[in-house]
Design a protein around this motif. Structure first.
Motif, PDB file in Angstrom:
ATOM      1  N   ARG A 122      -4.589   3.291   7.824  1.00 39.42           N
ATOM      2  CA  ARG A 122      -4.324   1.857   7.763  1.00 39.42           C
ATOM      3  C   ARG A 122      -4.984   1.163   8.938  1.00 39.42           C
ATOM      4  O   ARG A 122      -5.131   1.731  10.023  1.00 39.42           O
ATOM      5  CB  ARG A 122      -2.812   1.596   7.799  1.00 39.42           C
ATOM      6  CG  ARG A 122      -2.020   2.320   6.710  1.00 39.42           C
ATOM      7  CD  ARG A 122      -2.370   1.843   5.303  1.00 39.42           C
ATOM      8  NE  ARG A 122      -2.109   0.423   5.126  1.00 39.42           N
ATOM      9  CZ  ARG A 122      -0.895  -0.094   4.884  1.00 39.42           C
ATOM     10  NH1 ARG A 122       0.162   0.707   4.813  1.00 39.42           N
ATOM     11  NH2 ARG A 122      -0.730  -1.383   4.722  1.00 39.42           N
ATOM     12  N   LEU A 123      -5.394  -0.088   8.732  1.00 43.03           N
ATOM     13  CA  LEU A 123      -6.007  -0.889   9.765  1.00 43.03           C
ATOM     14  C   LEU A 123      -5.170  -2.144   9.963  1.00 43.03           C
ATOM     15  O   LEU A 123      -4.417  -2.540   9.081  1.00 43.03           O
ATOM     16  CB  LEU A 123      -7.445  -1.257   9.405  1.00 43.03           C
ATOM     17  CG  LEU A 123      -8.417  -0.081   9.214  1.00 43.03           C
ATOM     18  CD1 LEU A 123      -8.481   0.325   7.762  1.00 43.03           C
ATOM     19  CD2 LEU A 123      -9.800  -0.452   9.725  1.00 43.03           C
ATOM     20  N   ARG A 124      -5.358  -2.804  11.112  1.00 44.56           N
ATOM     21  CA  ARG A 124      -4.547  -3.985  11.394  1.00 44.56           C
ATOM     22  C   ARG A 124      -5.374  -5.247  11.614  1.00 44.56           C
ATOM     23  O   ARG A 124      -5.082  -6.290  11.069  1.00 44.56           O
ATOM     24  CB  ARG A 124      -3.665  -3.739  12.631  1.00 44.56           C
ATOM     25  CG  ARG A 124      -2.523  -2.761  12.387  1.00 44.56           C
ATOM     26  CD  ARG A 124      -1.516  -3.302  11.382  1.00 44.56           C
ATOM     27  NE  ARG A 124      -0.398  -2.393  11.178  1.00 44.56           N
ATOM     28  CZ  ARG A 124      -0.353  -1.473  10.248  1.00 44.56           C
ATOM     29  NH1 ARG A 124      -1.383  -1.308   9.438  1.00 44.56           N
ATOM     30  NH2 ARG A 124       0.705  -0.696  10.109  1.00 44.56           N
ATOM     31  N   ASP A 125      -6.422  -5.169  12.440  1.00 43.10           N
ATOM     32  CA  ASP A 125      -7.059  -6.394  12.902  1.00 43.10           C
ATOM     33  C   ASP A 125      -8.382  -6.714  12.216  1.00 43.10           C
ATOM     34  O   ASP A 125      -8.712  -7.874  12.010  1.00 43.10           O
ATOM     35  CB  ASP A 125      -7.289  -6.324  14.408  1.00 43.10           C
ATOM     36  CG  ASP A 125      -5.973  -6.243  15.176  1.00 43.10           C
ATOM     37  OD1 ASP A 125      -5.012  -6.920  14.773  1.00 43.10           O
ATOM     38  OD2 ASP A 125      -5.918  -5.495  16.169  1.00 43.10           O
ATOM     39  N   ALA A 126      -9.169  -5.703  11.913  1.00 39.61           N
ATOM     40  CA  ALA A 126     -10.513  -5.977  11.404  1.00 39.61           C
ATOM     41  C   ALA A 126     -11.012  -4.798  10.583  1.00 39.61           C
ATOM     42  O   ALA A 126     -10.605  -3.661  10.792  1.00 39.61           O
ATOM     43  CB  ALA A 126     -11.479  -6.267  12.546  1.00 39.61           C
TER      44      ALA A 126
ATOM     45  N   VAL B 253       0.820  -1.209   0.000  1.00 39.20           N
ATOM     46  CA  VAL B 253       0.000   0.000   0.000  1.00 39.20           C
ATOM     47  C   VAL B 253       0.855   1.260   0.000  1.00 39.20           C
ATOM     48  O   VAL B 253       0.595   2.201  -0.760  1.00 39.20           O
ATOM     49  CB  VAL B 253      -0.967  -0.014   1.207  1.00 39.20           C
ATOM     50  CG1 VAL B 253      -1.670   1.335   1.358  1.00 39.20           C
ATOM     51  CG2 VAL B 253      -1.987  -1.133   1.057  1.00 39.20           C
ATOM     52  N   HIS B 254       1.879   1.296   0.828  1.00 41.14           N
ATOM     53  CA  HIS B 254       2.694   2.504   0.909  1.00 41.14           C
ATOM     54  C   HIS B 254       3.412   2.782  -0.407  1.00 41.14           C
ATOM     55  O   HIS B 254       3.348   3.887  -0.956  1.00 41.14           O
ATOM     56  CB  HIS B 254       3.705   2.398   2.055  1.00 41.14           C
ATOM     57  CG  HIS B 254       4.567   3.618   2.178  1.00 41.14           C
ATOM     58  ND1 HIS B 254       5.783   3.743   1.547  1.00 41.14           N
ATOM     59  CD2 HIS B 254       4.355   4.797   2.835  1.00 41.14           C
ATOM     60  CE1 HIS B 254       6.293   4.935   1.805  1.00 41.14           C
ATOM     61  NE2 HIS B 254       5.458   5.582   2.584  1.00 41.14           N
ATOM     62  N   ASP B 255       4.119   1.773  -0.935  1.00 45.61           N
ATOM     63  CA  ASP B 255       4.957   1.996  -2.110  1.00 45.61           C
ATOM     64  C   ASP B 255       4.161   2.134  -3.400  1.00 45.61           C
ATOM     65  O   ASP B 255       4.670   2.673  -4.384  1.00 45.61           O
ATOM     66  CB  ASP B 255       5.950   0.843  -2.270  1.00 45.61           C
ATOM     67  CG  ASP B 255       7.018   0.847  -1.192  1.00 45.61           C
ATOM     68  OD1 ASP B 255       7.117   1.847  -0.448  1.00 45.61           O
ATOM     69  OD2 ASP B 255       7.756  -0.153  -1.070  1.00 45.61           O
ATOM     70  N   GLN B 256       2.925   1.647  -3.410  1.00 48.50           N
ATOM     71  CA  GLN B 256       2.120   1.765  -4.617  1.00 48.50           C
ATOM     72  C   GLN B 256       1.119   2.909  -4.571  1.00 48.50           C
ATOM     73  O   GLN B 256       0.777   3.463  -5.624  1.00 48.50           O
ATOM     74  CB  GLN B 256       1.359   0.467  -4.873  1.00 48.50           C
ATOM     75  CG  GLN B 256       2.238  -0.702  -5.307  1.00 48.50           C
ATOM     76  CD  GLN B 256       1.399  -1.914  -5.653  1.00 48.50           C
ATOM     77  OE1 GLN B 256       1.298  -2.850  -4.862  1.00 48.50           O
ATOM     78  NE2 GLN B 256       0.784  -1.888  -6.827  1.00 48.50           N
ATOM     79  N   LEU B 257       0.648   3.260  -3.349  1.00 44.21           N
ATOM     80  CA  LEU B 257      -0.467   4.199  -3.254  1.00 44.21           C
ATOM     81  C   LEU B 257      -0.162   5.441  -2.419  1.00 44.21           C
ATOM     82  O   LEU B 257      -0.548   6.538  -2.797  1.00 44.21           O
ATOM     83  CB  LEU B 257      -1.693   3.493  -2.662  1.00 44.21           C
ATOM     84  CG  LEU B 257      -2.171   2.238  -3.387  1.00 44.21           C
ATOM     85  CD1 LEU B 257      -3.358   1.634  -2.647  1.00 44.21           C
ATOM     86  CD2 LEU B 257      -2.542   2.544  -4.832  1.00 44.21           C
ATOM     87  N   VAL B 258       0.487   5.278  -1.275  1.00 47.82           N
ATOM     88  CA  VAL B 258       0.727   6.421  -0.397  1.00 47.82           C
ATOM     89  C   VAL B 258       1.848   7.291  -0.948  1.00 47.82           C
ATOM     90  O   VAL B 258       1.684   8.510  -1.111  1.00 47.82           O
ATOM     91  CB  VAL B 258       1.045   5.945   1.034  1.00 47.82           C
ATOM     92  CG1 VAL B 258       1.354   7.149   1.939  1.00 47.82           C
ATOM     93  CG2 VAL B 258      -0.124   5.142   1.607  1.00 47.82           C
TER      94      VAL B 258
ATOM     95  N   PHE C  39     -12.818   0.803   1.995  1.00 51.21           N
ATOM     96  CA  PHE C  39     -11.695   0.014   2.476  1.00 51.21           C
ATOM     97  C   PHE C  39     -11.084  -0.766   1.326  1.00 51.21           C
ATOM     98  O   PHE C  39     -11.792  -1.255   0.444  1.00 51.21           O
ATOM     99  CB  PHE C  39     -12.146  -0.975   3.560  1.00 51.21           C
ATOM    100  CG  PHE C  39     -12.807  -0.344   4.749  1.00 51.21           C
ATOM    101  CD1 PHE C  39     -12.053   0.198   5.782  1.00 51.21           C
ATOM    102  CD2 PHE C  39     -14.187  -0.276   4.829  1.00 51.21           C
ATOM    103  CE1 PHE C  39     -12.667   0.788   6.876  1.00 51.21           C
ATOM    104  CE2 PHE C  39     -14.813   0.306   5.920  1.00 51.21           C
ATOM    105  CZ  PHE C  39     -14.049   0.844   6.943  1.00 51.21           C
ATOM    106  N   LEU C  40      -9.767  -0.896   1.354  1.00 52.55           N
ATOM    107  CA  LEU C  40      -9.044  -1.700   0.380  1.00 52.55           C
ATOM    108  C   LEU C  40      -8.256  -2.757   1.139  1.00 52.55           C
ATOM    109  O   LEU C  40      -7.450  -2.429   2.021  1.00 52.55           O
ATOM    110  CB  LEU C  40      -8.103  -0.827  -0.448  1.00 52.55           C
ATOM    111  CG  LEU C  40      -7.432  -1.524  -1.641  1.00 52.55           C
ATOM    112  CD1 LEU C  40      -8.450  -1.732  -2.763  1.00 52.55           C
ATOM    113  CD2 LEU C  40      -6.252  -0.708  -2.154  1.00 52.55           C
ATOM    114  N   LEU C  41      -8.474  -4.034   0.786  1.00 53.27           N
ATOM    115  CA  LEU C  41      -7.855  -5.140   1.509  1.00 53.27           C
ATOM    116  C   LEU C  41      -7.004  -5.964   0.559  1.00 53.27           C
ATOM    117  O   LEU C  41      -7.521  -6.786  -0.211  1.00 53.27           O
ATOM    118  CB  LEU C  41      -8.913  -6.040   2.145  1.00 53.27           C
ATOM    119  CG  LEU C  41      -9.651  -5.516   3.378  1.00 53.27           C
ATOM    120  CD1 LEU C  41     -10.632  -4.414   3.022  1.00 53.27           C
ATOM    121  CD2 LEU C  41     -10.387  -6.657   4.080  1.00 53.27           C
ATOM    122  N   PRO C  42      -5.685  -5.766   0.563  1.00 56.02           N
ATOM    123  CA  PRO C  42      -4.796  -6.634  -0.214  1.00 56.02           C
ATOM    124  C   PRO C  42      -4.597  -7.964   0.515  1.00 56.02           C
ATOM    125  O   PRO C  42      -5.120  -8.184   1.617  1.00 56.02           O
ATOM    126  CB  PRO C  42      -3.490  -5.843  -0.277  1.00 56.02           C
ATOM    127  CG  PRO C  42      -3.766  -4.507   0.349  1.00 56.02           C
ATOM    128  CD  PRO C  42      -4.957  -4.690   1.232  1.00 56.02           C
TER     129      PRO C  42
END
Length: 243
Positions: A230-234, A169-174, A211-214
């Motif tokens: 960014r999210l981590r758990d849910a 996400v960081h290297d492609q989008l942020v 939300f985008l979930l890779p």
């Protein structure tokens, strides 16, 4: 690099999206090393949500690289596995070698010839398909010829499970690598698509919801096609740093 599966809860039966690699040692075929701790095993992770393999109503494969469909065989033939037909055709062609493991291709072909065991989609021709209420499959348009992605309706907006369309996400989008243009995502290096097609597919995914979930990175909160947290758990959940 993490390899994640996504568990969709809230319907009549849970849905599991991607099952990981069969055995981490198989990644050595690709010149990589893999690790899976005991707490990362499939049954342990499902149990954290009060779920067993027998509870799963559908298994969905975003695509058929060996790190995405490697534990499909742990589910009984009475649990349908969802694939896009173009992806299975390409996997069976042998044109990309070890990244499509013969064990996984053979298992899915066995399912193809077992009544009720495989749900084969033709997303490039049919358009999006509703798998269950609030869960739709559509052609991803990138990463592999037959990749699919899902949209899932949540209490806080639509979540897009995009497979490997976005890998980092960081290297492609942020902070997209080597992309001076405004709002221009960076395609990943591995894709049979043109770079324009890949960039367009990523932009499409970013516009599908909140939300985008890779599969190889943590989820992102999206607003106006841009990552805002960014999210981590849910998902849904409270985002933290944008990075």
């Amino acid at each position: 690099v993490p390899t994640l599966g996504h568990l969709i809860l809230g319907g009549d039966r849970p849905v599991l999206v991607d099952t990981g690699v069969r055995a981490p040692e198989m990644l050595e075929r690709l010149g990589m090393r893999g690790f899976r701790a005991a707490e990362e095993e499939l049954d342990h992770q499902l149990a954290l949500h009060g779920v067993t393999r027998d509870d799963i109503g559908l298994v969905v494969n975003t695509h058929l690289h060996l790190d995405h469909c490697g534990q499909d065989h742990l589910f009984p033939m009475s649990t349908p596995v969802v694939v896009n037909r173009r992806e299975l055709e390409f996997a069976a062609s042998g044109l990309e070698g070890a990244i499509y493991a013969p064990e996984e291709v053979k298992h899915l072909i066995d399912r193809q010839h077992t009544p009720g065991a495989l749900w084969t989609l033709d997303l490039e021709l049919s358009g999006p398909v509703e798998l269950l209420p609030g869960i739709r499959a559509m052609a991803a348009g990138g990463h592999t010829e037959g990749s699919l992605m899902l949209t899932v309706e949540t209490a806080e907006g639509t979540a897009c499970i995009c497979g490997d369309l976005v890998y980092n996400v960081h290297d492609q989008l942020v902070e997209p690598l080597f992309q001076p243009g405004v709002n221009e995502p960076a395609p990943i290096g591995y894709t049979p698509m043109s770079r324009r097609a890949e960039a367009g597919a990523i932009k499409h995914a970013l516009g599908l919801g909140a939300f985008l979930l890779p599969i190889h990175d943590w989820p992102a909160r999206v607003e106006g096609g841009r990552v805002v947290g960014r999210l981590r758990d849910a998902v849904p959940g409270a985002p933290d740093s944008v990075r």
